[in-house]
Design a protein around this motif. Structure first.
Motif, mmCIF file in Angstrom:
data_model
loop_
_atom_site.group_PDB
_atom_site.id
_atom_site.type_symbol
_atom_site.label_atom_id
_atom_site.label_comp_id
_atom_site.label_asym_id
_atom_site.label_seq_id
_atom_site.Cartn_x
_atom_site.Cartn_y
_atom_site.Cartn_z
ATOM 1 N N SER A 16 13.790 -1.741 -0.210
ATOM 2 C CA SER A 16 13.612 -0.310 0.026
ATOM 3 C C SER A 16 12.436 -0.010 0.958
ATOM 4 O O SER A 16 12.139 1.141 1.205
ATOM 5 N N GLU A 17 11.794 -1.015 1.478
ATOM 6 C CA GLU A 17 10.649 -0.825 2.360
ATOM 7 C C GLU A 17 11.091 -0.684 3.802
ATOM 8 O O GLU A 17 12.098 -1.258 4.208
ATOM 9 N N THR A 18 10.332 0.091 4.565
ATOM 10 C CA THR A 18 10.630 0.329 5.967
ATOM 11 C C THR A 18 9.497 -0.216 6.825
ATOM 12 O O THR A 18 8.337 0.170 6.635
ATOM 13 N N ALA A 19 9.816 -1.102 7.765
ATOM 14 C CA ALA A 19 8.801 -1.658 8.660
ATOM 15 C C ALA A 19 8.313 -0.580 9.620
ATOM 16 O O ALA A 19 9.109 0.201 10.148
ATOM 17 N N LEU A 20 7.012 -0.529 9.847
ATOM 18 C CA LEU A 20 6.424 0.414 10.790
ATOM 19 C C LEU A 20 6.428 -0.195 12.191
ATOM 20 O O LEU A 20 6.301 -1.406 12.337
ATOM 21 N N SER A 21 6.543 0.657 13.174
ATOM 22 C CA SER A 21 6.424 0.213 14.561
ATOM 23 C C SER A 21 4.953 -0.046 14.862
ATOM 24 O O SER A 21 4.064 0.397 14.121
ATOM 25 N N GLY A 22 4.675 -0.709 15.960
ATOM 26 C CA GLY A 22 3.297 -0.937 16.362
ATOM 27 C C GLY A 22 2.528 0.358 16.525
ATOM 28 O O GLY A 22 1.374 0.465 16.110
ATOM 29 N N GLN A 23 3.149 1.357 17.111
ATOM 30 C CA GLN A 23 2.497 2.658 17.298
ATOM 31 C C GLN A 23 2.197 3.321 15.946
ATOM 32 O O GLN A 23 1.120 3.878 15.747
ATOM 33 N N GLU A 24 3.120 3.224 14.998
ATOM 34 C CA GLU A 24 2.888 3.790 13.668
ATOM 35 C C GLU A 24 1.745 3.065 12.961
ATOM 36 O O GLU A 24 0.911 3.696 12.306
ATOM 37 N N ILE A 25 1.699 1.741 13.088
ATOM 38 C CA ILE A 25 0.625 0.958 12.469
ATOM 39 C C ILE A 25 -0.719 1.364 13.067
ATOM 40 O O ILE A 25 -1.693 1.581 12.345
ATOM 41 N N TYR A 26 -0.765 1.466 14.382
ATOM 42 C CA TYR A 26 -1.993 1.844 15.079
ATOM 43 C C TYR A 26 -2.503 3.190 14.587
ATOM 44 O O TYR A 26 -3.683 3.329 14.239
ATOM 45 N N HIS A 27 -1.629 4.177 14.489
ATOM 46 C CA HIS A 27 -2.045 5.502 14.038
ATOM 47 C C HIS A 27 -2.409 5.523 12.546
ATOM 48 O O HIS A 27 -3.269 6.301 12.131
ATOM 49 N N LEU A 28 -1.780 4.671 11.764
ATOM 50 C CA LEU A 28 -2.097 4.575 10.338
ATOM 51 C C LEU A 28 -3.495 3.999 10.120
ATOM 52 O O LEU A 28 -4.279 4.523 9.320
ATOM 53 N N LEU A 29 -3.829 2.934 10.840
ATOM 54 C CA LEU A 29 -5.078 2.214 10.605
ATOM 55 C C LEU A 29 -6.267 2.740 11.401
ATOM 56 O O LEU A 29 -7.386 2.760 10.887
ATOM 57 N N ARG A 30 -6.055 3.135 12.629
ATOM 58 C CA ARG A 30 -7.143 3.500 13.546
ATOM 59 C C ARG A 30 -8.069 4.554 12.937
ATOM 60 O O ARG A 30 -7.665 5.657 12.624
ATOM 61 N N GLY A 31 -9.337 4.167 12.726
ATOM 62 C CA GLY A 31 -10.348 5.069 12.190
ATOM 63 C C GLY A 31 -10.222 5.340 10.703
ATOM 64 O O GLY A 31 -10.898 6.226 10.182
ATOM 65 N N ASN A 32 -9.398 4.566 10.008
ATOM 66 C CA ASN A 32 -9.184 4.769 8.574
ATOM 67 C C ASN A 32 -9.529 3.525 7.772
ATOM 68 O O ASN A 32 -9.823 2.470 8.326
ATOM 69 N N THR A 33 -9.453 3.657 6.457
ATOM 70 C CA THR A 33 -9.816 2.594 5.525
ATOM 71 C C THR A 33 -8.627 2.232 4.649
ATOM 72 O O THR A 33 -7.996 3.116 4.063
ATOM 73 N N ALA A 34 -8.321 0.943 4.572
ATOM 74 C CA ALA A 34 -7.291 0.441 3.661
ATOM 75 C C ALA A 34 -7.977 -0.031 2.384
ATOM 76 O O ALA A 34 -9.053 -0.621 2.438
ATOM 77 N N SER A 35 -7.338 0.231 1.242
ATOM 78 C CA SER A 35 -7.864 -0.204 -0.055
ATOM 79 C C SER A 35 -6.767 -0.920 -0.819
ATOM 80 O O SER A 35 -5.610 -0.502 -0.793
ATOM 81 N N GLY A 36 -7.150 -1.986 -1.498
ATOM 82 C CA GLY A 36 -6.184 -2.722 -2.303
ATOM 83 C C GLY A 36 -6.877 -3.796 -3.111
ATOM 84 O O GLY A 36 -8.091 -3.732 -3.338
ATOM 85 N N LEU A 37 -6.101 -4.782 -3.549
ATOM 86 C CA LEU A 37 -6.636 -5.939 -4.262
ATOM 87 C C LEU A 37 -6.481 -7.157 -3.377
ATOM 88 O O LEU A 37 -5.434 -7.337 -2.753
ATOM 89 N N TRP A 38 -7.496 -7.987 -3.304
ATOM 90 C CA TRP A 38 -7.461 -9.219 -2.531
ATOM 91 C C TRP A 38 -7.885 -10.347 -3.432
ATOM 92 O O TRP A 38 -9.024 -10.381 -3.875
ATOM 93 N N GLN A 39 -6.989 -11.243 -3.747
ATOM 94 C CA GLN A 39 -7.230 -12.328 -4.700
ATOM 95 C C GLN A 39 -7.831 -11.773 -5.983
ATOM 96 O O GLN A 39 -8.772 -12.335 -6.539
#
Length: 118
Positions: A16-39
């Motif tokens: 059910s997941e949809t892959a983002l285009s490069g442009q969508e990824i750029y606009h999602l991440l640029r100047g923003n913060t991702a949060s999650g769990l890492w190990q």
């Protein structure tokens, strides 16, 4: 991200997941913060518009890496000194987003701006 460059084990990506285009990824991440769990450790990673990324685990040492969108593959790529450039698909999920690498899904959410404090 740091230490693992998004290589931790996680649940498999779902249909059910949809892959983002490069442009969508750029606009999602640029100047923003991702949060999650890492190990198993909570992290925040800020994606500077200039291409640097700052990884901040809740416990442990911060790290500076790089990020970009590869124009040939339309994929997100991260760079860390000990592993070099690594490519990831970014998908939209029912609850946010996920990095996908080697068939593994690593969920994250986005906070607007630079949000690195705990």
């Amino acid at each position: 991200m740091a230490g693992c460059a998004l290589l931790m084990a996680g649940a498999s990506a779902g249909a059910s997941e949809t892959a983002l285009s490069g442009q969508e990824i750029y606009h999602l991440l640029r100047g923003n913060t991702a949060s999650g769990l890492w190990q198993g450790t909570p992290y925040k990673s800020y994606f500077d518009p200039g291409g640097d990324t700052l990884y901040m685990p809740k416990s442990g040492e911060p790290a500076i890496g790089k990020w970009r969108i590869n124009p040939d593959t339309d994929l997100y790529e991260s760079w860390w000194e000990h592993v070099g450039w690594t490519s990831y698909t970014v998908v939209r999920t029912g609850s946010g987003h996920a990095w996908v690498h080697e068939g593994q899904n690593h969920a994250f959410t986005i906070e607007q701006g630079r949000q690195l404090s705990w």
